[in-house]
Motif scaffolding. Structure first.
Motif, mmCIF file in Angstrom:
data_model
loop_
_atom_site.group_PDB
_atom_site.id
_atom_site.type_symbol
_atom_site.label_atom_id
_atom_site.label_comp_id
_atom_site.label_asym_id
_atom_site.label_seq_id
_atom_site.Cartn_x
_atom_site.Cartn_y
_atom_site.Cartn_z
ATOM 1 N N GLU A 36 0.830 -1.200 0.000
ATOM 2 C CA GLU A 36 0.000 0.000 0.000
ATOM 3 C C GLU A 36 0.866 1.251 0.000
ATOM 4 N N ASN A 37 1.685 1.358 1.066
ATOM 5 C CA ASN A 37 2.580 2.509 1.060
ATOM 6 C C ASN A 37 3.800 2.173 0.223
ATOM 7 N N TYR A 38 3.705 2.590 -1.003
ATOM 8 C CA TYR A 38 4.708 2.138 -1.967
ATOM 9 C C TYR A 38 6.122 2.561 -1.594
ATOM 10 N N GLN A 39 6.277 3.787 -1.103
ATOM 11 C CA GLN A 39 7.627 4.274 -0.774
ATOM 12 C C GLN A 39 8.303 3.385 0.263
ATOM 13 N N VAL A 40 7.497 2.936 1.224
ATOM 14 C CA VAL A 40 8.043 2.070 2.268
ATOM 15 C C VAL A 40 8.459 0.734 1.669
ATOM 16 N N VAL A 41 7.573 0.187 0.847
ATOM 17 C CA VAL A 41 7.870 -1.094 0.207
ATOM 18 C C VAL A 41 9.127 -0.960 -0.653
ATOM 19 N N LEU A 42 9.195 0.136 -1.389
ATOM 20 C CA LEU A 42 10.335 0.362 -2.280
ATOM 21 C C LEU A 42 11.633 0.457 -1.476
ATOM 22 N N ALA A 43 11.579 1.225 -0.405
ATOM 23 C CA ALA A 43 12.775 1.382 0.433
ATOM 24 C C ALA A 43 13.203 0.033 1.013
ATOM 25 N N GLU A 44 12.227 -0.736 1.437
ATOM 26 C CA GLU A 44 12.549 -2.063 1.998
ATOM 27 C C GLU A 44 13.167 -2.978 0.952
ATOM 28 N N ASN A 45 12.533 -2.988 -0.220
ATOM 29 C CA ASN A 45 13.050 -3.818 -1.322
ATOM 30 C C ASN A 45 14.476 -3.443 -1.648
ATOM 31 N N ARG A 46 14.692 -2.130 -1.707
ATOM 32 C CA ARG A 46 15.995 -1.628 -2.090
ATOM 33 C C ARG A 46 17.057 -2.024 -1.075
ATOM 34 N N LYS A 47 16.678 -1.914 0.192
ATOM 35 C CA LYS A 47 17.600 -2.237 1.283
ATOM 36 C C LYS A 47 17.969 -3.728 1.189
ATOM 37 N N LEU A 48 16.945 -4.541 1.028
ATOM 38 C CA LEU A 48 17.151 -5.988 0.940
ATOM 39 C C LEU A 48 18.022 -6.328 -0.258
ATOM 40 N N PHE A 49 17.670 -5.679 -1.362
ATOM 41 C CA PHE A 49 18.385 -5.956 -2.599
ATOM 42 C C PHE A 49 19.854 -5.551 -2.468
ATOM 43 N N ASN A 50 20.087 -4.378 -1.890
ATOM 44 C CA ASN A 50 21.463 -3.911 -1.720
ATOM 45 C C ASN A 50 22.248 -4.819 -0.785
ATOM 46 N N GLU A 51 21.568 -5.308 0.251
ATOM 47 C CA GLU A 51 22.238 -6.228 1.175
ATOM 48 C C GLU A 51 22.688 -7.482 0.446
ATOM 49 N N VAL A 52 21.761 -8.030 -0.348
ATOM 50 C CA VAL A 52 22.087 -9.232 -1.114
ATOM 51 C C VAL A 52 23.249 -8.931 -2.055
ATOM 52 N N GLN A 53 23.171 -7.758 -2.695
ATOM 53 C CA GLN A 53 24.191 -7.390 -3.662
ATOM 54 C C GLN A 53 25.553 -7.145 -3.040
ATOM 55 N N GLU A 54 25.558 -6.531 -1.858
ATOM 56 C CA GLU A 54 26.834 -6.287 -1.207
ATOM 57 C C GLU A 54 27.554 -7.596 -0.939
ATOM 58 N N LEU A 55 26.777 -8.593 -0.586
ATOM 59 C CA LEU A 55 27.369 -9.895 -0.313
ATOM 60 C C LEU A 55 27.906 -10.530 -1.587
ATOM 61 N N LYS A 56 27.218 -10.329 -2.659
ATOM 62 C CA LYS A 56 27.516 -11.112 -3.852
ATOM 63 C C LYS A 56 28.121 -10.338 -5.012
ATOM 64 N N GLY A 57 28.211 -9.037 -4.899
ATOM 65 C CA GLY A 57 28.748 -8.265 -6.015
ATOM 66 C C GLY A 57 27.708 -8.069 -7.093
ATOM 67 N N ASN A 58 28.043 -7.312 -8.123
ATOM 68 C CA ASN A 58 27.066 -6.984 -9.159
ATOM 69 C C ASN A 58 27.005 -7.997 -10.284
ATOM 70 N N ILE A 59 27.908 -8.972 -10.244
ATOM 71 C CA ILE A 59 27.929 -9.966 -11.312
ATOM 72 C C ILE A 59 27.697 -11.344 -10.713
ATOM 73 N N ARG A 60 26.700 -12.021 -11.244
ATOM 74 C CA ARG A 60 26.439 -13.381 -10.769
ATOM 75 C C ARG A 60 26.562 -14.322 -11.953
#
Ligand code: ADP
Length: 331
Positions: free
Chosen positions: A1-25
Motif C-alpha cells: 500500500e505505502n509504496y515508498q516504504v515497500v520500495l525502500a525495503e526492497n531496495r535495502k534488501l536488494f542492496n544487502e544481497v548485492q553487497e554480499l555477492k557483487g554486481n555480477i552473478r
C-alpha cells in the motif's frame, strides 16, 4: 500500500544481497542428455551447490579433474522454475529503477535458448526466463498501479545491426511475445555442421521501464536486457569457410570482448573496454555502475563436448572473477 516504504525495503534488501555477492552473478547450468542420446559417461564428476568437478576423459586420476566455482550450479535435473526463482528478485528491481542484464552463454546445443525462452512452443512449467520475467514485470507493475504509473517499452535489435532500434510500447506479456517471435524469425539462422538450429547471431531483447511516482511526481528508469548469445563453439568444429568463417570469427571476437568487459567490471577496473564490440557498446549503459549482470553458462556434459565445455567454464571462471585457487588461499 505505502509504496515508498515497500520500495525502500526492497531496495535495502536488494542492496544487502548485492553487497554480499557483487554486481555480477554467474550460474552454470548443465544440459541433461537427450532421451534418445546413447547413455554416455558424463564429464561432470561432482555437482555441489556452487562447485563443480569436471573430468578430462583422456586423462586419468587426479590430473584429470578440474574444479570450478560459480554463484550457483543448476544440474541436469534442475527445472525452469528453480532457475527462475533465483533471478526473480532482479526482475523486481528493474521496476525499482535498476538496470539488469541476463545472458546465456555456451556452445550451440548447450541449452541457451531452452533457459531463456524454453523449448519451442513452451507452455506451463517449460516456459523460460524471458516470459517469466515479462509476466512478473507486468504483474508487479499492475499491483503498483495506485502509487506508480509505469510505461513499459520493448526494443528488438536484429543481429545488432541497428543501434537505435524501434521502441514498441507494450501492455502485456503477449505483446512482447509477439514481438519476440517476429524477432526470432528475423534472426540470421544458418545451418552448421553441429546443429541445424545453430544461430550465429546474438539475440537481444531490451525492455525499458519508466515509472512515475504519483504522489511525488518523480520518475525513475530501469531496463532489462535479455541476451541469448550466439554459440561460443570454436570455428574449426563447425567446419565453416568463406563468409561463414568470417561471421564465426566476428562472433567469437564479440564474445571475448564481452568477457573482457565483465572481467574488468568484476575487478572494479578503472578502464572498461566497452568500445571493442557492437554488443558491448550497445549494452554499455546497462553493464557496470549500479547495474546487475547475470550470466547463465550452459554446458553439455557428454565426453565429446569436453573441450568446448572446458573452454566455456574457463570463460565463465574468468568473467565471474571467482578463482577457486585465490578464494581458497585468501580465506
Ligand atoms: P542452444 O540455444 O544453446 O543452441 P537449445 O536451447 O536449443 O541450445 O538446446 C538444445 C536442445 O536441448 C533442445 O532440443 C532443447 O530443447 C534441449 N534442452 C536444452 N536444455 C534442456 C533442459 N534443461 N531440459 C530439457 N531439454 C533441454
Amino acid at each position: 500500500e505505502n509504496y515508498q516504504v515497500v520500495l525502500a525495503e526492497n531496495r535495502k534488501l536488494f542492496n544487502e544481497v548485492q553487497e554480499l555477492k557483487g554486481n555480477i552473478r554467474v550460474y552454470c547450468r548443465i544440459r541433461p542428455f537427450h532421451p534418445g542420446q546413447r547413455e554416455k559417461q558424463s564429464i561432470v564428476e561432482h555437482i555441489g551447490e556452487s562447485d563443480l568437478h569436471v573430468a578430462n576423459p583422456s586423462k586419468q586420476g587426479k590430473d584429470a579433474l578440474k574444479s570450478f566455482k560459480f554463484n550457483k550450479i543448476f544440474g541436469p535435473a534442475s527445472t525452469q522454475v528453480e532457475v527462475y526463482s533465483d533471478i526473480q528478485p532482479f526482475i523486481r528491481s528493474v521496476l525499482d529503477g535498476y538496470n539488469v542484464c541476463i545472458f546465456a552463454y555456451g556452445q550451440t546445443g548447450s541449452g541457451k535458448t531452452y533457459t531463456m525462452s524454453g523449448p519451442t512452443g513452451a507452455t506451463g512449467e517449460d516456459i523460460g526466463v524471458n516470459y517469466r520475467a515479462l509476466n512478473d514485470l507486468f504483474s508487479i507493475s499492475t499491483n503498483r498501479t495506485n502509487s506508480i504509473e509505469y510505461v513499459i517499452g520493448v526494443q528488438m535489435p536484429k543481429g545488432l545491426a541497428v543501434p537505435d532500434a524501434t521502441m514498441y510500447p507494450v501492455k502485456s506479456p503477449s505483446d512482447v511475445i509477439m514481438l519476440m517471435d517476429i524477432g526470432l524469425k528475423n534472426r540470421a539462422i544458418s545451418a552448421t555442421a553441429m546443429n541445424e538450429r545453430s544461430s550465429r547471431s546474438h539475440s537481444v531483447v531490451s525492455i525499458q521501464v519508466q515509472g512515475k511516482d504519483l504522489s511525488s511526481g518523480s520518475t525513475m528508469f530501469g531496463n532489462l536486457h535479455l541476451v541469448d548469445l550466439a554459440g561460443s563453439e570454436r570455428v574449426d568444429r563447425s567446419e565453416v569457410t568463406g563468409d561463414r568463417l568470417k561471421e564465426a570469427q566476428h562472433i567469437n571476437k564479440s564474445l571475448s570482448a564481452l568477457g573482457d568487459v565483465i572481467f574488468a567490471l568484476s575487478q572494479k577496473s578503472s578502464h572498461v573496454p566497452y568500445r571493442n564490440s557492437k554488443l558491448t557498446q550497445l549494452l554499455q549503459t546497462s553493464l557496470g555502475g549500479q547495474a546487475k549482470t547475470l550470466m547463465f553458462v550452459q554446458i553439455n556434459s557428454d565426453t565429446n563436448s569436453f573441450s568446448e565445455s572446458l573452454s566455456t567454464l574457463k570463460f565463465a571462471e574468468r568473467v565471474s572473477g571467482i578463482e577457486l585457487g585465490v578464494a581458497r588461499s585468501s580465506k
